[in-house]
Design a protein around this motif. Structure first.
Motif, short mmCIF file in Angstrom:
data_model
loop_
_atom_site.label_atom_id
_atom_site.label_comp_id
_atom_site.label_asym_id
_atom_site.label_seq_id
_atom_site.Cartn_x
_atom_site.Cartn_y
_atom_site.Cartn_z
N LEU B 8 37.60 47.03 41.24
CA LEU B 8 36.38 46.55 40.58
C LEU B 8 35.13 47.17 41.21
O LEU B 8 34.14 47.40 40.54
CB LEU B 8 36.31 45.03 40.65
CG LEU B 8 37.18 44.31 39.62
CD1 LEU B 8 37.15 42.82 39.88
CD2 LEU B 8 36.71 44.61 38.20
N PRO B 16 40.80 43.53 32.67
CA PRO B 16 41.97 42.93 33.34
C PRO B 16 43.28 43.60 32.93
O PRO B 16 44.18 43.73 33.75
CB PRO B 16 41.95 41.48 32.85
CG PRO B 16 40.61 41.25 32.27
CD PRO B 16 40.02 42.56 31.91
N ARG B 31 43.49 38.01 35.71
CA ARG B 31 42.35 37.22 35.19
C ARG B 31 42.03 36.07 36.15
O ARG B 31 40.87 35.82 36.46
CB ARG B 31 42.71 36.64 33.81
CG ARG B 31 42.51 37.63 32.71
CD ARG B 31 42.08 36.95 31.40
NE ARG B 31 41.99 37.96 30.38
CZ ARG B 31 43.03 38.38 29.66
NH1 ARG B 31 44.21 37.83 29.82
NH2 ARG B 31 42.88 39.33 28.75
N ILE B 34 40.34 37.32 39.34
CA ILE B 34 38.94 37.69 39.13
C ILE B 34 38.08 36.42 39.05
O ILE B 34 37.02 36.33 39.66
CB ILE B 34 38.77 38.54 37.84
CG1 ILE B 34 39.48 39.88 38.01
CG2 ILE B 34 37.30 38.75 37.52
CD1 ILE B 34 39.49 40.75 36.76
N CYS B 37 37.54 34.92 42.42
CA CYS B 37 36.56 35.68 43.20
C CYS B 37 35.14 35.39 42.73
O CYS B 37 34.21 35.32 43.53
CB CYS B 37 36.83 37.18 43.07
SG CYS B 37 38.27 37.71 43.99
N GLU B 38 34.99 35.25 41.42
CA GLU B 38 33.65 34.99 40.89
C GLU B 38 33.19 33.60 41.29
O GLU B 38 32.05 33.40 41.69
CB GLU B 38 33.65 35.14 39.36
CG GLU B 38 33.77 36.59 38.93
CD GLU B 38 34.01 36.75 37.42
OE1 GLU B 38 33.94 37.89 36.96
OE2 GLU B 38 34.28 35.74 36.73
#
Lengths: 396, 159
Positions: B8, B16, B31, B34, B37-38
């Motif tokens: 990324l 994804p 997915r 991610i 992490c967000e």
């Protein structure tokens, strides 16, 4: 005057044109082609390596070097080979720096072969093995490796082809074009055969840093060189170079590690033909060994990811392909379509603008397969996979 | 997870599906990773890296060295957070060495940045001094060279 074509040396006149060459002529001049036909990394050589070559030029290092190569480079190679392959070679007497592995291979054959001597090697294989043997007046004895064995070389197949004239066993693992690797147990059997029949082994391990194991190919598995097995160093010529792992193809730099008598013999030919490898390339190579390993690992991981993408793509479209253990090639099986590998490749090029290399370019044993190099940008690979899928669906 | 972040970081737009295929993982896992992490703030955001010199209306950017008086209990944190919140500040780092904060400030012209420094930054209680260095030319930012290397054409078919 006799026609010039009649003046050519017999072994040269008899050499077939490389199947790759034929295909090259077709691809050149076509726009929008996505080429999976390349045989080199898509990375530029890491900057610190290029910078070392520039620095050598700035310092006026534009001379010949020792025939064997710069001693500093040979020392660096000795250290690297000890670590990577677990074999110790003397930088003074057992390492020769050459213009790519191709030159080293030619030197090895010329140093060893008398007319009629036989060389056993495995097919499908790199295009130059058979011609190099013929040019050195040897007799090529190819052994077919099979997809069901993941293109490993079975010792039983080798044993069946050994004759009193067999002098050399030639290996290339990981293999171009299949991506196959040799399991250690089978390698040990080959070593046993070589000792029993007193064969010299030439092993081209140019792809040995590019291996994919465990966890979706992301882990770096162990590589065993046949030179490291007991009783083998004294009968083995280990060939390696900088082109693939360090993305330095254009530097043209390789090396041979071999017992002093063989190194000296190869050096004599090298001395009278090539003299030495380019000095700038040699300085760049020192930097590669001293400060290039992180880049190698990061490139390996990038290849591993693309290998996964390709495997998944081929699985999706029902194109059988064994998961390659090394190098940066996939070798899918296209036999189900009833086309020769050349017809498959030509039609794929004409109908979908994707270039792959017919397996038959790598010897008759490659018939029924095509080589797809995945050292290409991800977005291009994705488009290429879509196009191959369209093509394959039409053929089904 | 590290591999995902690496991908990324190289290409924030990688979908994804593509990432999943490259990592050999199911797309649902990717997915979820991610998203995690967000939500945890490991991924702060996504943005295009723009070469403002090429864009024409380049604006100006300055690196401002700020010296601060540290506070009992919080060191430089309270003041640093306060400075970082200004919209003109694009980055703010605590540094070792001769000064305390490196503050990157963006503006439309020199005067705008100078006004921010003199009116906002240096008037904050606890700011001992500032030194403003205007950026003259960009050679590389966020890992991207301003002048990309020429594309090298490989032979389309090679052994």
């Amino acid at each position: 005057m006799l026609p010039l074509s009649d003046r050519l040396a017999k072994q040269v006149a008899g050499l077939p044109r490389s199947g790759i060459r034929d295909f090259f002529d077709l691809v050149v001049g076509r726009d929008d082609v996505i080429s999976l036909g390349v045989g080199e990394p898509d990375f530029t050589a890491p900057w610190n390596i290029r910078e070392a070559a520039i620095f050598a030029l700035e310092k006026g290092r534009t001379t010949y070097t020792a025939n064997l190569g710069l001693l500093a480079l040979r020392r660096a190679i000795a250290g690297y080979v000890k670590k990577q392959f677990e074999v110790a070679y003397s930088p003074e007497t057992e390492i020769l720096v050459t213009v790519g592995v191709s030159e080293a291979l030619d030197l090895a054959f010329r140093a060893l072969l008398n007319p009629g001597d036989e060389v056993i090697y495995h097919e499908p294989c790199y295009v130059s093995y058979s011609p190099s043997i013929v040019l050195a007046h040897g007799v090529p004895v190819p052994i077919t490796t099979k997809v069901e064995d993941h293109f490993a070389l079975l010792a039983s197949d080798v044993a069946a082809r050994i004759t009193p004239r067999t002098k050399i066993l030639m290996l290339n693992f990981p293999t171009n074009p299949t991506g196959g690797i040799q399991p250690r147990a089978e390698l040990e059997k080959l070593a046993q055969l070589a000792i029993e029949h007193d064969l010299i082994v030439i092993t081209d391990e140019i792809y040995s840093e590019l291996l994919y194991g465990g966890d979706g190919g992301m882990e770096l598995p162990e590589h065993t060189s046949i030179a490291s097995l007991p009783g083998m160093k004294e009968r083995t010529i280990l060939l390696h170079g900088f082109s693939k792992a360090f993305a330095m193809t254009g530097f043209r730099l390789g090396y041979a590690c071999a017992p002093p008598v063989l190194t000296e013999a190869m050096m004599k030919i090298h001395q009278y033909s090539m003299l030495c490898a380019s000095i700038m390339s040699q300085y760049a190579a020192i930097e590669a060994l001293e400060g290039g390993m992180d880049a190698v690992e990061s490139m390996r991981q990038s290849y591993a990811r693309r290998r996964n993408l390709m495997l998944q793509g081929f699985a999706r479209m029902g194109l059988p392909c064994f998961p390659p253990g090394g190098a940066f090639y996939m070798f899918p099986d296209v036999r189900q379509f009833g086309l020769s590998s050349k017809e498959f490749a030509m039609r794929l090029l004409e109908e979908e603008d994707v270039a792959v290399v017919p397996g038959s370019a790598f010897g008759p044993a490659g018939e029924g397969f095509v080589r797809c190099c995945y050292a290409t940008a991800i977005d291009k690979l994705e488009i290429a996979l879509d196009r191959i899928e369209n093509f394959v669906n039409r053929l089904k | 997870m590290e591999k995902l972040l690496e991908l990324l970081q190289q290409d924030g737009q990688a979908g994804p599906e593509t990432i999943a295929a490259q990592l050999g993982r199911p797309v649902e896992d990717v997915r979820a990773m991610i998203k995690e992490c967000e939500e945890s703030g490991v991924i702060l955001g996504y943005h295009a890296v723009i070469d403002r010199e090429k864009f024409g209306n380049a604006g100006v950017s300055a690196l401002i060295e700020v010296r601060l008086t540290p506070e009992r209990g919080g060191g430089f944190d309270r003041l640093a957070h306060r400075i970082a919140r200004f919209e003109q500040v694009s980055s703010c780092y605590l540094m070792s060495g001769a000064y305390d904060l490196a503050v990157i400030v963006e503006g439309n012209d020199l005067r705008e940045v100078a006004r921010f420094v003199s009116e906002k930054l240096s008037t904050i209680e606890g700011v001992i001094s500032t030194a403003t260095h205007f950026q003259l030319k960009i050679y590389k930012q966020n890992g991207f060279l301003s002048k990309a290397e020429d594309e090298v054409r490989r032979l389309p078919v090679a052994p």
